[in-house]
Design a protein around this motif. Sequence first.
Motif, PDB file in Angstrom:
ATOM      1  N   GLY A 113       0.819  -1.214   0.000  1.00  0.00           N
ATOM      2  CA  GLY A 113       0.000   0.000   0.000  1.00  0.00           C
ATOM      3  C   GLY A 113       0.851   1.260   0.000  1.00  0.00           C
ATOM      4  O   GLY A 113       0.575   2.209  -0.733  1.00  0.00           O
ATOM      5  N   SER A 114       1.908   1.262   0.811  1.00  0.00           N
ATOM      6  CA  SER A 114       2.806   2.421   0.863  1.00  0.00           C
ATOM      7  C   SER A 114       3.540   2.593  -0.461  1.00  0.00           C
ATOM      8  O   SER A 114       3.745   3.720  -0.930  1.00  0.00           O
ATOM      9  CB  SER A 114       3.808   2.264   2.007  1.00  0.00           C
ATOM     10  N   LEU A 115       3.925   1.470  -1.067  1.00  0.00           N
ATOM     11  CA  LEU A 115       4.584   1.537  -2.378  1.00  0.00           C
ATOM     12  C   LEU A 115       3.637   2.102  -3.429  1.00  0.00           C
ATOM     13  O   LEU A 115       4.026   2.943  -4.252  1.00  0.00           O
ATOM     14  CB  LEU A 115       5.074   0.153  -2.799  1.00  0.00           C
ATOM     15  N   ASP A 116       2.394   1.651  -3.399  1.00  0.00           N
ATOM     16  CA  ASP A 116       1.386   2.143  -4.338  1.00  0.00           C
ATOM     17  C   ASP A 116       1.225   3.649  -4.190  1.00  0.00           C
ATOM     18  O   ASP A 116       1.239   4.398  -5.180  1.00  0.00           O
ATOM     19  CB  ASP A 116       0.061   1.422  -4.079  1.00  0.00           C
ATOM     20  N   GLU A 117       1.099   4.113  -2.958  1.00  0.00           N
ATOM     21  CA  GLU A 117       0.920   5.536  -2.703  1.00  0.00           C
ATOM     22  C   GLU A 117       2.139   6.332  -3.162  1.00  0.00           C
ATOM     23  O   GLU A 117       2.010   7.384  -3.791  1.00  0.00           O
ATOM     24  CB  GLU A 117       0.643   5.759  -1.214  1.00  0.00           C
ATOM     25  N   PHE A 118       3.327   5.818  -2.851  1.00  0.00           N
ATOM     26  CA  PHE A 118       4.565   6.486  -3.249  1.00  0.00           C
ATOM     27  C   PHE A 118       4.658   6.615  -4.768  1.00  0.00           C
ATOM     28  O   PHE A 118       4.916   7.695  -5.302  1.00  0.00           O
ATOM     29  CB  PHE A 118       5.782   5.731  -2.708  1.00  0.00           C
TER      30      PHE A 118
END
Length: 192
Positions: A113-118
Amino acid sequence: MPILPASVCVYCGSRFGADPAFTEAARDLGSALAENKWRLVYGAGDVGLMGTVAAAAKAQGATTFGVIPQHLLQREVGKRDLTTFIVTENMHERKKVMFMNSDAVVVLPGGAGSLDEFFEVLTWRQLGLHDKPILLLNVNGFWDPLIGLVDHVIDQGYAEASLRDFITVADTVDQAVAALRDALSRRMASAE
């Protein structure tokens, strides 16, 4: 230097991760946001690093702005005691509301999820859709493989070298706060 009124979006894991330093950095970042009078914008969860950032910011008197999709209310234990608590229909709406209500982005350790947001905010920056600072809080080298991947993408001709310039890497919370102060000062000066 004057305290800057700003909103900082924090992307991070809904888990604590393997290294206790991640939790410490989340706690320190939350406190630093409050000390600088910056509003925390985040995913409204009360678990993992998300909950740690929010609890620390809130304990120090920061304004908190949480956004969570309906389907994650139970899984991420929606933190309802925030200054602003918004429930969205889906993840896309969540990310849009978070981004639109922030002046900068900080990415703590996290998962898919954090990778997607980044990558979403990085892509938007690459396309010229915003000029908000994007910081990777590289606690104990957590993001080193990601930074290497971005460099590899550039080396292989799939992005201009300027892509790397859109990412500020900070190894500590103090470095991240200093970078935020600098970037937000420049943004405010250019807006005047």
